[in-house]
Design a protein around this motif. Structure first.
Motif, PDB file in Angstrom:
ATOM      1  N   GLU A 195       0.893  -1.273  -0.184  1.00  0.00           N
ATOM      2  CA  GLU A 195       0.093  -0.012  -0.187  1.00  0.00           C
ATOM      3  C   GLU A 195       0.811   1.292  -0.052  1.00  0.00           C
ATOM      4  O   GLU A 195       0.547   2.448  -0.472  1.00  0.00           O
TER       5      GLU A 195
ATOM      6  N   ASN B 113       2.306   1.680  -3.415  1.00  0.00           N
ATOM      7  CA  ASN B 113       1.520   2.163  -4.290  1.00  0.00           C
ATOM      8  C   ASN B 113       0.844   3.459  -4.081  1.00  0.00           C
ATOM      9  O   ASN B 113       0.026   3.809  -4.822  1.00  0.00           O
ATOM     10  N   GLY B 114       1.300   3.951  -3.135  1.00  0.00           N
ATOM     11  CA  GLY B 114       1.091   5.492  -2.676  1.00  0.00           C
ATOM     12  C   GLY B 114      -0.442   5.601  -2.366  1.00  0.00           C
ATOM     13  O   GLY B 114      -1.158   6.453  -2.265  1.00  0.00           O
ATOM     14  N   ARG B 115      -0.688   4.356  -1.551  1.00  0.00           N
ATOM     15  CA  ARG B 115      -2.254   4.401  -1.318  1.00  0.00           C
ATOM     16  C   ARG B 115      -2.451   4.286   0.408  1.00  0.00           C
ATOM     17  O   ARG B 115      -3.314   4.467   0.708  1.00  0.00           O
ATOM     18  N   TYR B 116      -1.198   4.032   0.966  1.00  0.00           N
ATOM     19  CA  TYR B 116      -1.246   3.984   2.508  1.00  0.00           C
ATOM     20  C   TYR B 116      -1.770   5.029   3.199  1.00  0.00           C
ATOM     21  O   TYR B 116      -2.854   4.721   3.966  1.00  0.00           O
ATOM     22  N   ASP B 117      -1.556   6.441   2.952  1.00  0.00           N
ATOM     23  CA  ASP B 117      -2.106   7.523   3.712  1.00  0.00           C
ATOM     24  C   ASP B 117      -3.471   7.595   3.329  1.00  0.00           C
ATOM     25  O   ASP B 117      -4.565   7.833   4.288  1.00  0.00           O
ATOM     26  N   PHE B 118      -4.078   7.151   2.221  1.00  0.00           N
ATOM     27  CA  PHE B 118      -5.491   7.402   1.766  1.00  0.00           C
ATOM     28  C   PHE B 118      -6.278   6.114   2.733  1.00  0.00           C
ATOM     29  O   PHE B 118      -7.245   6.647   3.117  1.00  0.00           O
ATOM     30  N   ILE B 119      -5.667   5.112   2.474  1.00  0.00           N
ATOM     31  CA  ILE B 119      -6.403   4.124   2.934  1.00  0.00           C
ATOM     32  C   ILE B 119      -6.590   4.012   4.335  1.00  0.00           C
ATOM     33  O   ILE B 119      -7.597   3.878   5.045  1.00  0.00           O
ATOM     34  N   VAL B 120      -5.533   4.368   4.935  1.00  0.00           N
ATOM     35  CA  VAL B 120      -5.348   4.593   6.486  1.00  0.00           C
ATOM     36  C   VAL B 120      -6.170   5.671   6.847  1.00  0.00           C
ATOM     37  O   VAL B 120      -7.093   5.415   7.880  1.00  0.00           O
TER      38      VAL B 120
END
Lengths: 417, 258
Positions: free
Chosen positions: A156, A159-166
């Motif tokens: 995550e 793929n640059g999704r970590y901040d968004f998903i968390v």
């Protein structure tokens, strides 16, 4: 509760959309099925072999008993099948059954040579190598766990999704908890389902199934938590994976091999071949020794037959023949005891190594429950010794007697059970 | 003069929403990352219904500020406060009130727009019907025939629209936008700015970070100029008007070369 179920359900659907996760789960399922099928096949083969030998053994014995009337010939030409049947859990952990013999046809000759005739190698630290269920779980499943969990967080991030998903998730459980739980349960089921089916087919005791399931669960938890822990402390998936694979190699191969080397260096043991050689030489040499010399050694064990001189005839005497067979065992006795003590000591020492190596600990625990470990092999050896001793106790009074042998007594001849 | 220029080091503090309740507030915020001080006593407030743009060059501390409000950075001192709650002590509560739109909305490429939105709504424990999701897609002008396509076939603008639709559906009172128009074409930027304005008009409070002076002036009620982790100026739009782009541009350029 409803909230947790909803999170699990969502992650389950999400997992179904991830092809690589499904491929890994399928891989786990296939190797587990393969190991269970080969395990059941091997156990069936061993059981069939035992049944075949039992039938042949009965025919051979009946033929010998019909053909010969004297106890000496009967004891010489009658073979007795001994065997250690595989347990109902053996399909999952074949253990040491390919190292230690699980069947012997013994006669009332010197025993040590018969036991160690097929001694291929000394009992050693249980090492990974067979494609049975316990091998799949202890050695292969960690790789799939590592592949499934090492980049749970890192992928995550990458793929640059970590901040968004968390920042979107309501709670940590909703995301990482549910995702980990779904992958864990799916993987556990993929590995354990074939085992449970195999256990039902093999009529394995429920408590054994429960024990194995619990041990595998604990083992999966260990590797999963390890993978997640590494995953949380690095953002580089390749770095996490290589660290975890390094740990896997350490636990599954390096520590057991080093442990094996250390134990073999620390505990000295004669070879099984040496025992065979000493015993056979003792028996062969006995032909050239005087009867009195042989009988002196024999009487040390059986003073009740000190009247042997009354039975001496000018020709061949069976009682002398079997006496020097026993003396052969007595000569090799100290080596045999050393060998057995060393084997037990190695087995016990391996326990300490297994505390450092979870794969080895799992393998050792499962083979113990399945009764397929070195300890089971030692017990089988002891059963053979007891049986052989009973045979001698049956025949000796007849051999050291001038009375005509009553063949009806054969009905009370010891049977290996 | 259309714009109040407030240089904080001069001690002036004149803002349009002075009397409104501040939903986002940086109080003497100091943040270090790997031993480097990124934010130095940062102070600003964003009132309810206001669009506040933090403007700065590379390394000014814009993204660090946003990530601190999202709870990913822990302040060394000072506080990041959202709706009266400190982010560090009430993270879950704070996150439930915020919607975050990253620079590049990297949703799951193997899922369709609808599946992505449904997944993330479920993650936030928000239930929406298909009709409500369609309404959100319509608001962001995501075409009906694109909604069932996997995101790997989308342009950046379409992915951004999907993320905005998700943000709308979350009905969060506070939005954090990180370089939201970066990489969008002019038409998409106009559409996006209109959406942001509509959101604010409906009561949403928006903190956006950007290095796009023109875009910030188009949409923001106030602009904070950030340099080396310090707020070096604030500009406010006049009633019914826009912030003077030229003036901000000059100040921005001066600050960059200072």
């Amino acid at each position: 509760m409803m909230y947790s179920i909803a999170q699990i359900k969502r992650e389950w659907q999400f997992m179904l959309s991830q092809r690589y996760v499904l491929a890994l789960l399928l891989c786990g399922l296939l190797v587990s099925v393969f190991s269970v099928v080969t395990g059941i096949s091997e156990v069936n083969q061993q059981r069939a072999t035992i049944e075949r030998l039992k039938a042949a053994d009965e025919i051979d014995r009946a033929e010998a008993q019909e053909k010969y009337d004297d106890p000496g010939s009967l004891a010489y030409y009658t073979f007795h099948l001994t065997y250690a049947s595989p347990s109902n859990l053996a399909f999952a952990a074949l253990g040491e059954r390919d190292i230690y013999p699980w069947k012997h046809r013994v006669r009332m000759l010197a025993l040590e040579g018969q036991i160690y005739e097929s001694d291929a190698q000394n009992p050693e630290l249980a090492q990974i190598g067979k494609i049975d269920f316990v091998f799949v779980i202890s050695a292969l499943s960690p790789l799939i766990i590592i592949l499934l969990f090492h980049d749970l967080v890192a992928s995550e991030r990458n793929n640059g999704r970590y901040d968004f998903i968390v920042s979107t998730a309501k709670s940590s459980f909703a995301l990482w908890g549910a995702r980990s739980a779904v992958r864990f349960i799916s993987l556990y089921v993929c590995f354990m389902l074939p085992f449970v089916v195999g256990a039902v087919i093999s009529d394995t005791a429920f408590i054994d199934v429960l024990l194995v399931s619990f041990m595998c669960f604990a083992y999966f938890i260990f590797w999963t938590l390890l993978s997640l822990w590494f995953g949380r402390h690095s953002s580089s998936a390749p770095k996490i994976a290589s660290s975890l694979i390094g740990i896997w190699v350490l636990f599954a191969f390096v520590l057991p091999i080093l442990g094996d080397i250390a134990i073999n260096k620390h505990i000295e043991s004669p070879d099984g071949g040496d025992i065979l050689l000493v015993q056979r030489e003792a028996v062969n040499d006995a032909w050239d020794l005087s009867i009195d010399t042989t009988m002196a050694s024999f009487l040390a064990e059986h003073p009740e037959y000190d009247y042997y001189e009354e039975l001496q005839s000018g020709g061949f005497n069976w009682w002398w023949y079997y006496a020097f067979q026993q003396v052969g065992d007595q000569t090799a006795g100290s080596l045999s005891v050393q060998y057995r003590h060393a084997s037990v000591a190695k087995y016990e020492s391996a326990k300490y190594v297994s505390w450092l190596s979870p794969p080895l600990l799992l393998q050792r625990s499962m083979t113990r429950i399945a009764d397929t470990d070195a300890k089971a092999a030692f017990e089988y050896e002891n059963q053979i010794r007891e049986f052989h001793k009973a045979l001698r106790m049956f025949y000796y009074p007849e051999l050291f007697s001038s009375d005509t042998f009553d063949k009806n007594k054969l009905e009370s001849m010891p049977q290996f059970k | 003069m259309d714009v109040y220029v407030i240089l904080l080091h001069q001690g002036l503090s004149v803002t349009k929403n002075n009397n409104s309740k501040a939903l986002i507030e940086a109080r003497d915020l100091c943040v270090d990352i790997k031993d480097a001080t990124i934010l130095k006593n940062l102070n600003f407030k964003v009132a309810a219904g206001e669009i506040y743009a933090l403007l700065g060059g590379n390394g000014a501390g814009k993204s660090t500020t946003l990530k601190t409000f999202l709870g990913f950075n822990k302040p060394v001192s000072g506080n990041a406060v959202i709706d009266g709650q400190e982010v560090t002590s009430a993270l879950d509560s704070v996150r439930s009130k915020t919607a975050y739109l990253p620079e590049s909305a990297t949703l799951y490429p193997h899922l369709t727009a609808r599946e992505n939105v449904s997944y993330f709504l479920s993650l936030a424990d928000i239930k929406k019907t298909d009709a409500e999701i369609d309404t959100a897609f319509e608001k962001v002008a995501l075409q009906a025939n694109a909604r069932e396509r996997q995101l790997q076939t989308y342009s950046k603008g379409m992915r951004q629209k999907t993320a905005i639709a998700l943000a709308l559906l979350r009905e969060a009172p506070i939005f954090f936008l990180d370089e939201p128009t970066s990489g969008l074409d002019p038409v998409a930027i106009d559409e996006f700015n209109q959406l942001v304005s509509d959101l604010a008009a409906n009561g949403a409070t928006i903190l956006m970070v950007t290095h796009d002076v023109y875009g910030a002036c188009q949409v923001a009620d106030r602009i904070g100029l950030l340099r080396d982790g310090e707020l070096v100026g604030e500009y406010e739009a006049p009633e019914g008007g826009r912030i003077d782009t030229e003036q901000v541009h000059i100040a921005f350029a001066q600050r960059q070369t200072a």
